[in-house]
Design a protein around this motif. Sequence first.
Motif, PDB file in Angstrom:
ATOM      1  N   ASP A  51      -6.862  10.808  -5.012  1.00  0.00           N
ATOM      2  CA  ASP A  51      -7.927   9.607  -4.495  1.00  0.00           C
ATOM      3  C   ASP A  51      -7.425   9.924  -2.624  1.00  0.00           C
ATOM      4  O   ASP A  51      -8.110   9.938  -1.689  1.00  0.00           O
ATOM      5  CB  ASP A  51      -7.041   8.691  -5.232  1.00  0.00           C
ATOM      6  CG  ASP A  51      -8.140   8.879  -6.735  1.00  0.00           C
ATOM      7  OD1 ASP A  51      -9.132   9.148  -6.482  1.00  0.00           O
ATOM      8  OD2 ASP A  51      -7.493   7.904  -7.230  1.00  0.00           O
ATOM      9  N   TRP A  52      -6.444  10.102  -2.973  1.00  0.00           N
ATOM     10  CA  TRP A  52      -5.712  11.070  -1.160  1.00  0.00           C
ATOM     11  C   TRP A  52      -5.884  11.788  -0.529  1.00  0.00           C
ATOM     12  O   TRP A  52      -6.353  11.519   0.647  1.00  0.00           O
ATOM     13  CB  TRP A  52      -4.003  10.684  -1.188  1.00  0.00           C
ATOM     14  CG  TRP A  52      -2.863   9.079  -1.524  1.00  0.00           C
ATOM     15  CD1 TRP A  52      -2.079   9.408  -2.568  1.00  0.00           C
ATOM     16  CD2 TRP A  52      -2.690   8.488  -0.838  1.00  0.00           C
ATOM     17  NE1 TRP A  52      -1.699   7.887  -2.450  1.00  0.00           N
ATOM     18  CE2 TRP A  52      -1.895   7.410  -1.887  1.00  0.00           C
ATOM     19  CE3 TRP A  52      -3.226   7.718  -0.073  1.00  0.00           C
ATOM     20  CZ2 TRP A  52      -1.370   6.214  -0.669  1.00  0.00           C
ATOM     21  CZ3 TRP A  52      -3.102   7.150   0.592  1.00  0.00           C
ATOM     22  CH2 TRP A  52      -2.314   6.363  -0.109  1.00  0.00           C
ATOM     23  N   GLN A 123       9.090  12.947   0.436  1.00  0.00           N
ATOM     24  CA  GLN A 123       8.283  12.874   1.745  1.00  0.00           C
ATOM     25  C   GLN A 123       6.848  12.505   1.872  1.00  0.00           C
ATOM     26  O   GLN A 123       6.288  11.840   2.819  1.00  0.00           O
ATOM     27  CB  GLN A 123       8.306  14.535   2.654  1.00  0.00           C
ATOM     28  CG  GLN A 123       9.638  14.563   3.334  1.00  0.00           C
ATOM     29  CD  GLN A 123       9.611  14.400   4.491  1.00  0.00           C
ATOM     30  OE1 GLN A 123       8.630  13.990   4.907  1.00  0.00           O
ATOM     31  NE2 GLN A 123      10.861  13.321   4.016  1.00  0.00           N
ATOM     32  N   LEU A 124       6.215  12.387   0.215  1.00  0.00           N
ATOM     33  CA  LEU A 124       5.234  11.315   0.109  1.00  0.00           C
ATOM     34  C   LEU A 124       5.059  10.592   0.619  1.00  0.00           C
ATOM     35  O   LEU A 124       3.985  10.191   0.328  1.00  0.00           O
ATOM     36  CB  LEU A 124       5.067  12.236  -1.527  1.00  0.00           C
ATOM     37  CG  LEU A 124       4.611  13.667  -1.730  1.00  0.00           C
ATOM     38  CD1 LEU A 124       4.692  13.903  -3.282  1.00  0.00           C
ATOM     39  CD2 LEU A 124       2.955  14.064  -1.344  1.00  0.00           C
ATOM     40  N   GLU A 125       6.006   9.452   0.113  1.00  0.00           N
ATOM     41  CA  GLU A 125       6.403   7.973   0.716  1.00  0.00           C
ATOM     42  C   GLU A 125       6.305   8.015   1.880  1.00  0.00           C
ATOM     43  O   GLU A 125       4.877   6.547   1.945  1.00  0.00           O
ATOM     44  CB  GLU A 125       7.215   7.816  -0.577  1.00  0.00           C
ATOM     45  CG  GLU A 125       7.554   5.907  -0.176  1.00  0.00           C
ATOM     46  CD  GLU A 125       8.555   5.680  -0.906  1.00  0.00           C
ATOM     47  OE1 GLU A 125       8.512   3.810  -1.004  1.00  0.00           O
ATOM     48  OE2 GLU A 125       9.929   5.908  -1.120  1.00  0.00           O
ATOM     49  N   LEU A 126       6.791   8.654   2.621  1.00  0.00           N
ATOM     50  CA  LEU A 126       7.136   7.948   3.990  1.00  0.00           C
ATOM     51  C   LEU A 126       5.131   8.450   4.553  1.00  0.00           C
ATOM     52  O   LEU A 126       4.557   7.758   5.366  1.00  0.00           O
ATOM     53  CB  LEU A 126       7.655   8.845   5.269  1.00  0.00           C
ATOM     54  CG  LEU A 126       9.293   8.733   4.739  1.00  0.00           C
ATOM     55  CD1 LEU A 126       9.641   9.984   5.219  1.00  0.00           C
ATOM     56  CD2 LEU A 126       9.678   8.034   5.248  1.00  0.00           C
ATOM     57  N   ASN A 127       4.299   9.233   3.831  1.00  0.00           N
ATOM     58  CA  ASN A 127       3.090  10.056   4.950  1.00  0.00           C
ATOM     59  C   ASN A 127       2.731   8.559   3.913  1.00  0.00           C
ATOM     60  O   ASN A 127       0.976   8.519   4.599  1.00  0.00           O
ATOM     61  CB  ASN A 127       2.502  11.127   4.280  1.00  0.00           C
ATOM     62  CG  ASN A 127       3.074  12.684   4.766  1.00  0.00           C
ATOM     63  OD1 ASN A 127       3.323  13.565   4.409  1.00  0.00           O
ATOM     64  ND2 ASN A 127       4.672  12.161   5.935  1.00  0.00           N
ATOM     65  N   MET A 128       1.919   8.180   3.162  1.00  0.00           N
ATOM     66  CA  MET A 128       1.428   7.701   2.332  1.00  0.00           C
ATOM     67  C   MET A 128       2.291   6.123   3.005  1.00  0.00           C
ATOM     68  O   MET A 128       0.949   5.405   2.776  1.00  0.00           O
ATOM     69  CB  MET A 128       1.537   7.410   0.591  1.00  0.00           C
ATOM     70  CG  MET A 128       0.965   8.079  -0.410  1.00  0.00           C
ATOM     71  SD  MET A 128       1.825   8.025  -2.187  1.00  0.00           S
ATOM     72  CE  MET A 128       1.284   9.939  -2.675  1.00  0.00           C
ATOM     73  N   LYS A 129       2.756   5.762   3.049  1.00  0.00           N
ATOM     74  CA  LYS A 129       3.134   4.087   3.720  1.00  0.00           C
ATOM     75  C   LYS A 129       2.854   4.324   5.253  1.00  0.00           C
ATOM     76  O   LYS A 129       1.520   3.485   5.380  1.00  0.00           O
ATOM     77  CB  LYS A 129       4.850   4.256   3.892  1.00  0.00           C
ATOM     78  CG  LYS A 129       5.053   2.928   4.730  1.00  0.00           C
ATOM     79  CD  LYS A 129       6.598   2.808   4.504  1.00  0.00           C
ATOM     80  CE  LYS A 129       7.034   1.715   5.023  1.00  0.00           C
ATOM     81  NZ  LYS A 129       8.396   1.593   4.934  1.00  0.00           N
ATOM     82  N   ASP A 130       2.831   5.384   5.263  1.00  0.00           N
ATOM     83  CA  ASP A 130       1.775   5.293   7.349  1.00  0.00           C
ATOM     84  C   ASP A 130       0.523   5.329   7.386  1.00  0.00           C
ATOM     85  O   ASP A 130       0.089   5.072   7.786  1.00  0.00           O
ATOM     86  CB  ASP A 130       2.712   6.877   7.897  1.00  0.00           C
ATOM     87  CG  ASP A 130       3.726   7.193   8.690  1.00  0.00           C
ATOM     88  OD1 ASP A 130       4.589   5.598   8.126  1.00  0.00           O
ATOM     89  OD2 ASP A 130       3.949   7.838   9.325  1.00  0.00           O
ATOM     90  N   PHE A 186      -0.440   3.751  -3.390  1.00  0.00           N
ATOM     91  CA  PHE A 186       0.569   3.682  -3.079  1.00  0.00           C
ATOM     92  C   PHE A 186       1.728   2.795  -4.149  1.00  0.00           C
ATOM     93  O   PHE A 186       3.016   3.858  -4.461  1.00  0.00           O
ATOM     94  CB  PHE A 186       0.701   3.029  -1.304  1.00  0.00           C
ATOM     95  CG  PHE A 186       2.394   3.560  -0.943  1.00  0.00           C
ATOM     96  CD1 PHE A 186       3.023   4.129  -1.336  1.00  0.00           C
ATOM     97  CD2 PHE A 186       3.201   1.922  -0.220  1.00  0.00           C
ATOM     98  CE1 PHE A 186       4.614   4.216  -0.599  1.00  0.00           C
ATOM     99  CE2 PHE A 186       3.970   2.050   0.550  1.00  0.00           C
ATOM    100  CZ  PHE A 186       5.228   3.647   0.342  1.00  0.00           C
ATOM    101  N   LYS A 187       1.616   1.409  -4.508  1.00  0.00           N
ATOM    102  CA  LYS A 187       1.738   1.102  -6.123  1.00  0.00           C
ATOM    103  C   LYS A 187       1.343   1.799  -6.862  1.00  0.00           C
ATOM    104  O   LYS A 187       2.611   1.995  -7.670  1.00  0.00           O
ATOM    105  CB  LYS A 187       1.609   0.042  -6.029  1.00  0.00           C
ATOM    106  CG  LYS A 187       2.085  -1.125  -6.633  1.00  0.00           C
ATOM    107  CD  LYS A 187       1.069  -2.583  -7.073  1.00  0.00           C
ATOM    108  CE  LYS A 187       1.534  -3.373  -8.500  1.00  0.00           C
ATOM    109  NZ  LYS A 187       2.298  -2.807  -9.429  1.00  0.00           N
ATOM    110  N   LEU A 188       0.821   2.548  -7.716  1.00  0.00           N
ATOM    111  CA  LEU A 188       0.928   3.455  -8.298  1.00  0.00           C
ATOM    112  C   LEU A 188       1.641   4.694  -8.283  1.00  0.00           C
ATOM    113  O   LEU A 188       2.954   4.857  -9.300  1.00  0.00           O
ATOM    114  CB  LEU A 188      -0.820   4.377  -8.470  1.00  0.00           C
ATOM    115  CG  LEU A 188      -0.844   5.204  -9.762  1.00  0.00           C
ATOM    116  CD1 LEU A 188      -0.447   4.362 -11.158  1.00  0.00           C
ATOM    117  CD2 LEU A 188      -2.424   5.835  -9.383  1.00  0.00           C
TER     118      LEU A 188
END
Length: 388
Positions: A51-52, A123-130, A186-188
């Motif tokens: 999905d991303w 890193q995935l969290e940072l990329n998703m947040k951005d 992001f929540k998932l």
Amino acid sequence: MGQALGVVDEFDSSGKKHGFYGLVNHGNTCYCNAIIQSLYYTTTFRELMFDWHQILLAISSKKLSTPILSSLSQMFMDISNKGPGVGYFDPYRFVSSIRKHRLQFAGNHQHDSQEFLIDLFNQLELNMKDTVMYLSTLYKKSVELKKKYTHQLESETNEESKLEIHKNLEQLDQYKVRFEKGRALFKLYHDLFQGEMKTSIRCNTCEYESLRAETFLDLSLEIEINSSLRSCLSNCCGSEMMKGQNKFFCEQCQSRQEACRISKLGKLPSILIVHCKRFQYYRGEFRKHYGRVTFTEQMRFGGKYYKLYSIVIHVGASMHGGHYQALVKTNGSWILFDDQKVSKESKENIDQVFGLPLMLSAKANIKSPKTAYLLFYKAYNPIDNNKK
């Protein structure tokens, strides 16, 4: 040790059949390969990456930098597109991205797989947040443009111009869809892996209580020789007295006081990753703990039911040496991923990664055994499971 795979299938939630592909080792990257295999066969996470990937393709922009999320989601798509079968895949682009953007993993040195996993998650969290923030900016701009086009539509009399404005409005609606989709993904991601541990410390003198909640992506457990995973898990929660050199600094008393610390689980994730701390610091170096720790394929923990579906194995005596492999359970069969090699494993071989009994683990000259290092459990509903 391994067997031919025979008839084993891996399906996703849509019914698509996936193959089994080992990963090429690019100079001591077994620590990375084992983690990637475990994550790829985390079905919900794999579909999350798909999905991303679609979102990133839709908003391709030089203003947005998501090197780790982009390279991982692309690799998952490429592996999936190989279809059913058994073979190998070259993760060169992903490894290159890691070595370029995460300098601690540059070069051909061996690394700890758990440290790599946590860094990858961060890193995935940072990329998703951005990405979500960028989607939010695009959505806000689209709202302003919709107001402009709507105003034009009210005064426009030319039918062709009206059709063009309607097309523009429909295209602008996609910005809202993508933003809401990205926010949901992001929540998932957080719900999948992030748990919470709650700690309270009560001063024995004035009864002042300090409360703290900490999130975790894996549960790192101190292990004991000839113990069980259930026993180690129970030790991570409970109470202990803080006294002597370990006294608590009480804000109300403004001095160090004896206190009682209580740790308990708050929120548990859908995917519970257990880190067996097999490397212990001794006389200036990290030595491996070979002690036998048994675990079951199903367990109840913190009110949730979990099934074991992947194991990252360490072979060797050193944190910065040895070798990593991944064992994945799919459709009732255990599959061993040893870099490029893929083979089927028997239940007896799975039991061998528990570690060594007390007498054997004390012998320094014994051949280094395979030991479970990371255990991946997924939550399930026992009522739904009994219906199958």
